[in-house]
Each structure stands twice: as C-alpha cells, then as structure tokens.
Motif scaffolding. Structure first.
Motif, PDB file in Angstrom:
ATOM      1  N   ARG A 137      12.197   8.212  27.207  1.00 40.10           N
ATOM      2  CA  ARG A 137      12.379   9.619  27.577  1.00 40.10           C
ATOM      3  C   ARG A 137      11.650   9.944  28.879  1.00 40.10           C
ATOM      4  O   ARG A 137      12.203  10.585  29.770  1.00 40.10           O
ATOM      5  N   ASN A 138      10.409   9.487  29.018  1.00 38.74           N
ATOM      6  CA  ASN A 138       9.635   9.759  30.233  1.00 38.74           C
ATOM      7  C   ASN A 138      10.232   9.073  31.457  1.00 38.74           C
ATOM      8  O   ASN A 138      10.145   9.597  32.564  1.00 38.74           O
ATOM      9  N   LYS A 190      13.344   8.615  31.856  1.00 40.53           N
ATOM     10  CA  LYS A 190      14.666   9.229  32.059  1.00 40.53           C
ATOM     11  C   LYS A 190      15.752   8.175  32.252  1.00 40.53           C
ATOM     12  O   LYS A 190      16.556   8.241  33.180  1.00 40.53           O
ATOM     13  N   ARG A 212       9.246   7.503  23.482  1.00 37.63           N
ATOM     14  CA  ARG A 212       8.530   8.316  24.469  1.00 37.63           C
ATOM     15  C   ARG A 212       8.668   7.727  25.871  1.00 37.63           C
ATOM     16  O   ARG A 212       8.922   8.445  26.840  1.00 37.63           O
ATOM     17  N   GLN A 213       8.545   6.395  25.987  1.00 38.49           N
ATOM     18  CA  GLN A 213       8.648   5.758  27.294  1.00 38.49           C
ATOM     19  C   GLN A 213      10.058   5.855  27.855  1.00 38.49           C
ATOM     20  O   GLN A 213      10.233   6.085  29.050  1.00 38.49           O
TER      21      GLN A 213
END
Length: 132
Positions: free
Chosen positions: A91-92, A94, A88-89
């Motif tokens: 992905r967030n 980028k 998640r981190q």
C-alpha cells in the motif's frame, strides 16, 4: 524551520544545536538538506524491494489479484515478514494500479457476485432459525 531561521540570523551551528537540544552533526545535516526532520533512514534494506518487479508484473496481469494470494507467492520466494507488513508495504509503495470501477466502493465492504437479476438469495435471521 527554526534551525534555518536561526542560521539566517547569523547563529553558529553549535549555538543552534545547544538552543534546540540537538547534536551539531544533526543540525549541520538539516541545514545542508542532507536529512529531513522526522524522517529516519532505514538501517536494513527494504524487504519488499527485491519483489517489486514481480509484484508490478502480477498487478499488470491482474490488477484485482488478492493480496493474500500475492503474499503466498512471495513467501515461497523468500519474503521474510508477516502478511500485515506485506500489505502495508504494498500500500505504501502504491504498487496496485488505480481502478476506477473499484474506486466508488472505497470505505465499505463489498462482495461482487455475477448473477442475473432476481437470482440472488437473501436469508433473514428469522427464517434461518426455523430452517430444517
């Protein structure tokens, strides 16, 4: 937005806070644009922050590296959270570079296997039941 509109009408910060049911310091920080409604400041430092240079370099070396392989590497280096949190981190933040070839398969499961045409094997469920 409502706090800004009330302030333009001449309301005091205390009156706006009472009207909106918020603390005066919160309203003041909103009006001075020190804070944004709905955005919380982290009380702890971001656990991924120390690994961003390493992950950026790994993505430069191989943009298709698996997140599970990266997770194994950063946990050995001291990353404290779980795999879902890590993904998640990443992905967030980028961190993974854009790949045009991979962009067309977004939203569906794929497995790319290099093979010459006609060399692939397809198993039907009916055939598998009768396999020796």
């Amino acid at each position: 937005m409502e706090a800004h509109a009330l302030r333009k009408r001449g309301w005091t910060i205390t009156a706006i806070a009472n009207h909106l049911g918020r603390d005066r310091k919160t309203i003041r920080s909103y009006l001075l644009e020190e804070r944004q409604p709905g955005v919380r400041k982290r009380s702890l430092p971001d656990p991924l922050e120390t690994f961003v240079p390493y992950l950026t370099q790994r993505f430069c070396d191989d943009p298709h590296v698996w997140a599970s392989a990266l997770y194994d590497e950063v946990t050995r280096l001291g990353y404290p959270l779980s795999y879902p949190s890590f993904v998640r981190q990443v992905r967030n933040a980028k961190l993974r570079p854009h790949c045009e070839a991979c962009n067309g398969v977004k939203g569906r499961d794929t497995t790319e296997i290099a093979h010459p045409p006609g060399e692939e094997i397809q198993w039907d469920w009916f055939e598998r039941r009768h396999a020796p």
